[in-house]
Enzyme design. Structure first.
Site, PDB file in Angstrom:
ATOM      1  N   SER A 149      -0.462  -7.184  -9.252  1.00  0.00           N
ATOM      2  CA  SER A 149       0.481  -6.221  -8.671  1.00  0.00           C
ATOM      3  C   SER A 149       1.852  -6.855  -8.510  1.00  0.00           C
ATOM      4  O   SER A 149       1.973  -8.065  -8.288  1.00  0.00           O
ATOM      5  CB  SER A 149      -0.044  -5.802  -7.299  1.00  0.00           C
ATOM      6  OG  SER A 149       0.970  -5.163  -6.549  1.00  0.00           O
ATOM      7  N   TYR A 203      -4.353  -7.681   1.376  1.00  0.00           N
ATOM      8  CA  TYR A 203      -4.463  -7.121   0.024  1.00  0.00           C
ATOM      9  C   TYR A 203      -3.550  -7.882  -0.931  1.00  0.00           C
ATOM     10  O   TYR A 203      -3.969  -8.359  -1.989  1.00  0.00           O
ATOM     11  CB  TYR A 203      -4.088  -5.629   0.032  1.00  0.00           C
ATOM     12  CG  TYR A 203      -3.665  -5.128  -1.322  1.00  0.00           C
ATOM     13  CD1 TYR A 203      -4.608  -4.842  -2.293  1.00  0.00           C
ATOM     14  CD2 TYR A 203      -2.311  -4.995  -1.652  1.00  0.00           C
ATOM     15  CE1 TYR A 203      -4.210  -4.429  -3.560  1.00  0.00           C
ATOM     16  CE2 TYR A 203      -1.909  -4.580  -2.897  1.00  0.00           C
ATOM     17  CZ  TYR A 203      -2.865  -4.302  -3.845  1.00  0.00           C
ATOM     18  OH  TYR A 203      -2.466  -3.907  -5.093  1.00  0.00           O
ATOM     19  N   LYS A 210      -4.286 -10.758  -4.199  1.00  0.00           N
ATOM     20  CA  LYS A 210      -3.805 -10.738  -5.598  1.00  0.00           C
ATOM     21  C   LYS A 210      -3.241 -12.101  -5.977  1.00  0.00           C
ATOM     22  O   LYS A 210      -3.505 -12.618  -7.062  1.00  0.00           O
ATOM     23  CB  LYS A 210      -2.731  -9.651  -5.776  1.00  0.00           C
ATOM     24  CG  LYS A 210      -3.223  -8.231  -5.613  1.00  0.00           C
ATOM     25  CD  LYS A 210      -4.154  -7.821  -6.740  1.00  0.00           C
ATOM     26  CE  LYS A 210      -4.649  -6.397  -6.589  1.00  0.00           C
ATOM     27  NZ  LYS A 210      -5.769  -6.077  -7.499  1.00  0.00           N
TER      28      LYS A 210
END
Ligand code: UFG
Length: 348
Positions: free
Chosen positions: A125, A149, A153
């Site tokens: 992302s 979150y 990544k």
């Protein structure tokens, strides 16, 4: 032709990628636990591709099951979409996010070793760029994040990169900007469980009457209309990018490479809402609300590396993103139906 294990293949981006894989002559093997997707997606994919698809209803946080699937299927490549992805929820439940996102990755890597699978492309992302200056470029340090979150990544990128130094694998780190849209057939699209966090699903839920009004978070940003700018990318373009990245890895010796998947252009919250209103003919009830915690005012991609190296560019416009989202919403105003698919899962 590659046999490609698509982890999270029934989800929003995974499902569109499955169609592109079949169109490109590859053979997808879908693995999903349907924690944020519906089994009926499999039937929709079989109808769209006109082919029988191999799929498993399986939880990739279970190492034995993951390795058994790799032993049985002997995939040539993995596309890794399997993970939890709601920023706010990750702040509330950090351990669950880290456990799920990390263990899924560890197990896929163990599975790859079992079956001597050479290639993996990972659903990363733009969040990994954190507070870097815009536009984001791939050689900037992956630093973020503000949320578990986002940090998962960064951590997964690191795990894959370090593993590739010693294992016979090649890694593509695909840094998505803001994926929206749906397949032009209107049969597959984005259908998040619960209250949508992201802007386009929020717009869609107001357009179909599932929610009363749309909140615009922040109107005093230093942008032309005061709302945040994001780089929205059509899921069909994004799906095609995965196939391009896989084909690139198969044709080159590259061990690890990151690619931005965006258009290179910023669109404001209000511009996206107005484009959706134009596509749907609706007027959406809006309420201006305070800024949302953690939002950056503006970011978009430098998308030149993917163009030069993969021959890939995002082609679809904001108007197409809105029209395709609206078509899926009209055909599925309550989202995907519950229930078992006609298609039967593969058995271990
Ligand atoms: N927004 C609203 N109203 C809503 C929802 C969103 O005004 O109901 C605004 C947000 O405040 C933001 C913009 O719309 O200004 C876009 O928000 P999204 O949640 O759709 O997207 P983000 O850019 O915040 O999030 C995306 C990805 C995340 C990723 C993050 C940072 O969805 O996975 O970018 O890279 F972590």
């Amino acid at each position: 032709m590659m046999r490609v294990l698509v982890a999270g293949g029934a989800g929003f981006i995974g499902s569109h990628t499955v169609v592109k894989l079949v169109e490109a002559g590859h053979e997808p093997i879908i693995v999903d636990n349907f924690s944020n997707s519906k089994p009926v997606v499999i039937d929709r994919l079989e109808a769209l591709t006109g082919s029988h698809l191999t799929w498993y209803n399986a939880d990739l946080t279970n190492r034995e099951i993951t390795e058994a699937i790799f032993t049985q299927e002997q995939p040539d490549a993995v596309i890794h979409f399997a993970g939890l992805k709601a920023v706010g929820e990750s702040v509330e439940k950090p351990l669950w996010y880290y456990e799920t996102n990390m263990n899924t990755t560890f197990n896929l890597l163990h599975g790859m070793a079992t079956a001597e699978t050479r290639h993996i492309v990972f659903s990363s992302s733009a969040t990994v760029y954190g507070n870097n200056p815009i536009p984001f470029q791939e050689d900037m340090e992956a630093v973020n994040s503000l949320s578990p979150y986002g940090y998962s990544k960064v951590a997964i990128e690191r795990v894959l990169t370090d593993t590739a130094k010693v294992a016979d694998i090649q890694v593509g780190l695909l840094r998505y900007f803001n994926p929206v849209g749906a397949h032009p057939s209107g049969t597959i699209g984005e259908d998040p469980l619960g209250i949508p966090n992201n802007l386009m699903p929020a717009i869609a839920s107001v357009a179909t009457g599932r929610r009363e009004k749309l909140y615009v978070f922040g109107t005093d940003y230093p942008t032309p209309d005061g709302t945040c700018l994001r780089d929205y990318i059509h899921v069909q373009d994004l799906a095609a990018g995965h196939v391009a990245a896989l084909d690139y890895l198969a044709a080159h010796d590259t061990k690890v490479r990151a690619w931005n998947f965006g258009t290179g252009q910023g669109t404001s919250v209000l511009e996206l809402i107005h484009a959706f209103e134009k596509a749907s003919g609706l007027t959406l009830p809006i309420e201006y609300a305070p800024r949302r915690d953690g939002d950056r005012d503006a970011f978009w991609a430098d998308a030149s590396r993917a163009k030069i190296e993969l021959g890939w560019t995002a082609e679809k416009t904001i108007d197409e993103m809105c029209a395709d989202t609206w078509r899926f919403q009209q055909a599925n105003p309550e989202g995907y139906p519950d229930g078992d698919p006609i298609s039967r899962p593969a058995q271990l």
